[in-house]
Design a protein around this motif. Sequence first.
Motif, PDB file in Angstrom:
ATOM      1  N   SER A   7      -0.843 -15.161  15.772  1.00  0.00           N
ATOM      2  CA  SER A   7      -0.191 -15.495  14.706  1.00  0.00           C
ATOM      3  C   SER A   7       0.288 -17.174  14.577  1.00  0.00           C
ATOM      4  O   SER A   7       0.070 -17.657  15.483  1.00  0.00           O
ATOM      5  N   PRO A   8       0.213 -17.748  13.503  1.00  0.00           N
ATOM      6  CA  PRO A   8       0.307 -19.323  13.524  1.00  0.00           C
ATOM      7  C   PRO A   8       1.445 -19.630  14.308  1.00  0.00           C
ATOM      8  O   PRO A   8       1.618 -20.695  14.958  1.00  0.00           O
ATOM      9  N   GLU A   9       2.819 -18.913  14.162  1.00  0.00           N
ATOM     10  CA  GLU A   9       3.846 -19.237  14.923  1.00  0.00           C
ATOM     11  C   GLU A   9       3.590 -18.874  16.522  1.00  0.00           C
ATOM     12  O   GLU A   9       4.165 -19.671  17.373  1.00  0.00           O
ATOM     13  N   GLU A  33      -3.962 -23.340   2.471  1.00  0.00           N
ATOM     14  CA  GLU A  33      -4.178 -22.328   3.551  1.00  0.00           C
ATOM     15  C   GLU A  33      -4.767 -22.994   4.862  1.00  0.00           C
ATOM     16  O   GLU A  33      -5.463 -22.166   5.280  1.00  0.00           O
ATOM     17  N   SER A  93      -3.365 -25.172   8.332  1.00  0.00           N
ATOM     18  CA  SER A  93      -2.278 -25.940   9.119  1.00  0.00           C
ATOM     19  C   SER A  93      -2.897 -26.788  10.098  1.00  0.00           C
ATOM     20  O   SER A  93      -3.693 -26.588  10.883  1.00  0.00           O
ATOM     21  N   THR A 143      -4.020 -14.782  10.604  1.00  0.00           N
ATOM     22  CA  THR A 143      -4.178 -14.522  11.712  1.00  0.00           C
ATOM     23  C   THR A 143      -5.248 -15.158  12.488  1.00  0.00           C
ATOM     24  O   THR A 143      -6.229 -14.997  11.863  1.00  0.00           O
ATOM     25  N   SER A 147      -8.429 -22.289   9.841  1.00  0.00           N
ATOM     26  CA  SER A 147      -7.106 -21.924   9.499  1.00  0.00           C
ATOM     27  C   SER A 147      -6.158 -23.034  10.119  1.00  0.00           C
ATOM     28  O   SER A 147      -5.258 -23.329   9.413  1.00  0.00           O
ATOM     29  N   ALA A 165       0.151 -25.248   5.815  1.00  0.00           N
ATOM     30  CA  ALA A 165       0.731 -24.046   6.325  1.00  0.00           C
ATOM     31  C   ALA A 165      -0.529 -22.944   6.041  1.00  0.00           C
ATOM     32  O   ALA A 165      -1.023 -23.390   5.036  1.00  0.00           O
ATOM     33  N   THR A 166      -0.493 -22.004   6.875  1.00  0.00           N
ATOM     34  CA  THR A 166      -1.192 -20.910   6.747  1.00  0.00           C
ATOM     35  C   THR A 166      -0.625 -19.704   7.321  1.00  0.00           C
ATOM     36  O   THR A 166       0.223 -19.703   8.090  1.00  0.00           O
ATOM     37  N   THR A 167      -1.161 -18.629   6.719  1.00  0.00           N
ATOM     38  CA  THR A 167      -0.367 -17.038   6.912  1.00  0.00           C
ATOM     39  C   THR A 167      -1.546 -16.393   7.531  1.00  0.00           C
ATOM     40  O   THR A 167      -1.385 -15.297   8.272  1.00  0.00           O
TER      41      THR A 167
END
Length: 357
Positions: A6-8, A74, A76, A26, A59, A22-24
């Motif tokens: 994940s981005p996190e 979309e 980051s 995966t 991404s 930012a992107t969501t």
Amino acid sequence: MLVSFSPEEIMAIVKPSATRGATTATIRGIASLKSARSGDLSFLGSAKYKADAAASQASILLVPADYAGDPKGEQSLLLVENPSLALSRICARIEQLLWPKPPSGVHPSAFVAETAQVDETATIGPLCVVEADAKIGAGTQVQSGVHIGRGAKIGAQCWLMPGVVVTAECQIGDRVRLQPGVVIGSDGFGYEFVQGRHEKVPQIGNVVLGDDVEIGANSTIDRARIGSTIVGEGTKVDNLVQVAHGVIIGKHCILCAQVGISGSTTIEDYVVLGGQAGVGGHITLGKGTKVGGQTGLSTDTAPGSFVNGTPARPYVLERRLEVLHARLPELFKRMDAVEVGLKKSSSSSPVGQDAAQ
């Protein structure tokens, strides 16, 4: 590549100093700036690829802290001090996923001598041999077909890949990586010429590798005639490198592919040897010396030297000589023309002119 971040999770690994956009998405792959698509991560490792970074469809982009571009929708941008290093840390995590550690223990096909000491958290793979009185530390992975000789000592969290040989009495520190086919402790190449024959000189020393050393595939490090051949902490050795008996290599050195180092030479800390460099015996390369590829060294170098060529000369001088070398044919032609002109001038002078003057 079967990965999923994940981005996190990516941000937790690289710890960016700032983010843009930012992107969501995966992250399921790593790709070059040009080939990256949604779901990929890429990085800007050199300023000359800024245009590719601006156009990239990745991404997540790892970019330098001074990067001035803006993200797409979309997308980051993670600003980091060293994008290449940040990528390496992500790849280290991926490596753990792609090559998970096998369960600890000894494979049924392996032979471990009764007097050998193998930590219960270590792994001994198929068809390995661990001879008498050898010691293997916690968490070390010994993959298939590895031979560990009598009395050898292997530290903790090491990784010995298939086909590695560590011979008798050699010592390996913690977190050492030996790539496939590495031989540690082969006999040094020593002979005395006696009455028309080469009589072998026994090599009764050993090899000592410091912590965090990595030795590339099919490289060989010979045991010392007496004492130890030493490779210092953090030194990295590329593939197909030969280190002869009694060599002492300092900390955090880099030896590129096909380097050869003759016996009893000292390589001080932070030395870099370019590919196919040849280092003569019984000399000392001072701390921080840099040696260009295919250089031949037969004398000591001062600390901080940068040398190139054969024989080795200061890098700037050697480059100037190389330029002059390329001009030699032109210079010879000009000299020939001067000689022809002088001969013509001499032959056309009136007889007795010099005497009359």
